[in-house]
Write an enzyme that holds these catalytic residues in place. Structure first.
Site, PDB file in Angstrom:
ATOM      1  N   THR A  13     -17.740  -2.859 -14.232  1.00 47.63           N
ATOM      2  CA  THR A  13     -17.592  -2.480 -15.640  1.00 47.63           C
ATOM      3  C   THR A  13     -18.730  -3.008 -16.501  1.00 47.63           C
ATOM      4  OG1 THR A  13     -15.192  -2.481 -15.356  1.00 47.63           O
ATOM      5  CG2 THR A  13     -16.029  -2.559 -17.614  1.00 47.63           C
ATOM      6  N   ARG A  14     -19.170  -4.230 -16.243  1.00 44.41           N
ATOM      7  CA  ARG A  14     -20.216  -4.843 -17.066  1.00 44.41           C
ATOM      8  C   ARG A  14     -21.585  -4.196 -16.874  1.00 44.41           C
ATOM      9  NH1 ARG A  14     -19.759 -10.928 -15.453  1.00 44.41           N
ATOM     10  NH2 ARG A  14     -21.734 -11.002 -16.613  1.00 44.41           N
ATOM     11  N   MET A  15     -21.730  -3.337 -15.877  1.00 43.92           N
ATOM     12  CA  MET A  15     -22.992  -2.617 -15.705  1.00 43.92           C
ATOM     13  C   MET A  15     -23.172  -1.540 -16.779  1.00 43.92           C
ATOM     14  SD  MET A  15     -24.402  -4.093 -13.102  1.00 43.92           S
ATOM     15  CE  MET A  15     -25.745  -3.023 -12.603  1.00 43.92           C
ATOM     16  N   ASN A 225     -23.548  -8.391 -11.628  1.00 47.58           N
ATOM     17  CA  ASN A 225     -22.439  -7.924 -12.448  1.00 47.58           C
ATOM     18  C   ASN A 225     -22.898  -7.253 -13.737  1.00 47.58           C
ATOM     19  OD1 ASN A 225     -20.055  -8.896 -10.933  1.00 47.58           O
ATOM     20  ND2 ASN A 225     -21.026 -10.886 -11.246  1.00 47.58           N
TER      21      ASN A 225
END
Length: 347
Positions: A13-15, A225
């Site tokens: 998700t943090r990408m 991440n």
């Protein structure tokens, strides 16, 4: 022989990307392919990849290799659950190595040292000491210094949070025992997930010894991440590649300004100016000089050839003592004889 399980099911998700995390690129290849290449270099006979988010996209990126078994994790209930799903594909009488598709820089030599501990009565962990261990599972040892368990950050007490030695997640275990432990996992924890790390306490309870290895460099254990972390690992990779070239005698005007996105092979007395990009398989013969700001992809350049700045060479073979550029472009399958001259802006 060796079983290898690669966990590659997460979304990342943090990408901030629609692309699965393990398909982002580092040094010209996906994070996942870096890990798979390491597994193959270890001689993995049985290679399982756990996929989940955009599973078909990940499958297609790897291709149909008869050495890769894909197992889909849906829903995703933790690392222990992911490895559980591969159990039917693992050969009992050889050890199982667990790797992560977003940890691309672990060196084969480090993994070989870890695997050397593998036998039917030993489980081996790759650990690392961190100045700031926040977020990592802590390695808890008894009064004799033996590993007794791993405690995740959210489940750790005040004393356990002071421990600097942390779990990287990479381990090698006797497969028959691992399958039994996996079947006993519980999700009664702060995350409500099945932790792979819980098998450590089970191994201790069964009387197995727990061995540990540490990498030569902390960066071998770093995962991706976010785009920031991806860029940091890219720079680490390029720094190591530049140092390796210079140790072989290659002259780099500035080792901080070179990008190798594949394999670059150099002869003696090769000189490379700044901001050059090498992609795919590139071979430079003795005495080759590469000017600044060149892009060279899947090419062979014979000895004593000079490539002037801003030249693009893509899939070409260049003979000895040639002079190319500046601002020249060689297209795929171009073959140049010895002593060829390609002038400014020639395509």
């Amino acid at each position: 022989m060796l079983n290898v399980v690669v966990l590659a099911a997460g979304k990342g998700t943090r990408m901030r990307s629609n692309k699965p995390k393990v398909l982002h690129h580092l040094a010209g290849d996906t994070l996942l392919n870096h890990v798979l290449n390491s597994a193959r270099n270890l001689g993995a006979d049985n290679l399982c990849v756990v996929i989940g988010h955009e599973a078909e996209q990940v499958r297609q990126s790897v291709g149909e290799h008869n050495t890769v078994i894909f197992v889909e994790q849906k829903p995703q209930l933790g690392t222990g659950h992911a490895v559980q799903l591969t159990a039917s594909h693992l050969v009992d009488d050889v050890p199982t190595l667990v790797l992560y598709g977003d940890v691309p820089l672990t060196q084969v030599e480090t993994l070989q040292r870890l695997i050397a501990h593998a036998n039917g009565r030993t489980l081996a962990l790759l650990t690392v000491n961190l100045a700031d261990p926040t977020g990592y599972g802590r390695i808890v040892r008894d009064g004799q210094g033996r590993v007794s368990k791993i405690v995740e950050q959210k489940d750790a007490g005040a004393d356990e949070l002071t421990i600097k030695e942390v779990n990287t997640g990479i381990l090698v275990a006797p497969t028959a025992s691992l399958k039994r432990w996996l079947s006993q996992l519980s999700n009664q924890n702060a995350q409500g997930e099945y932790y792979l790390t819980d098998v450590i306490a089970m191994a201790v309870a069964d009387g197995l010894s727990i061995a540990t290895e540490q990498p030569a460099s902390e960066w071998e254990t770093l995962g991706v991440n976010s785009k920031i972390q991806l860029a940091q690992l890219e720079r680490i990779y390029q720094t190591q590649a530049a140092q390796s070239l210079m140790e072989q005698g290659v002259g780099l005007v500035d080792p901080a300004r070179i990008d190798i996105r594949g394999q670059l092979t150099c002869g003696m007395d090769v000189e490379i100016d700044v901001n050059c990009v090498f992609e795919g398989q590139v071979q430079l013969g003795d005495g080759v000089q590469i000017g600044a700001n060149c892009v060279i992809r899947n090419a062979r350049i014979a000895k004593n050839t000079q490539v002037a700045p801003f030249t693009h060479i893509d899939g070409a073979h260049v003979g000895e003592s040639a002079k190319i550029g500046p601002f020249a472009r060689l297209r795929p399958d171009a073959v140049l004889a010895d002593h060829t001259h390609i002038g400014n802006f020639v395509e």
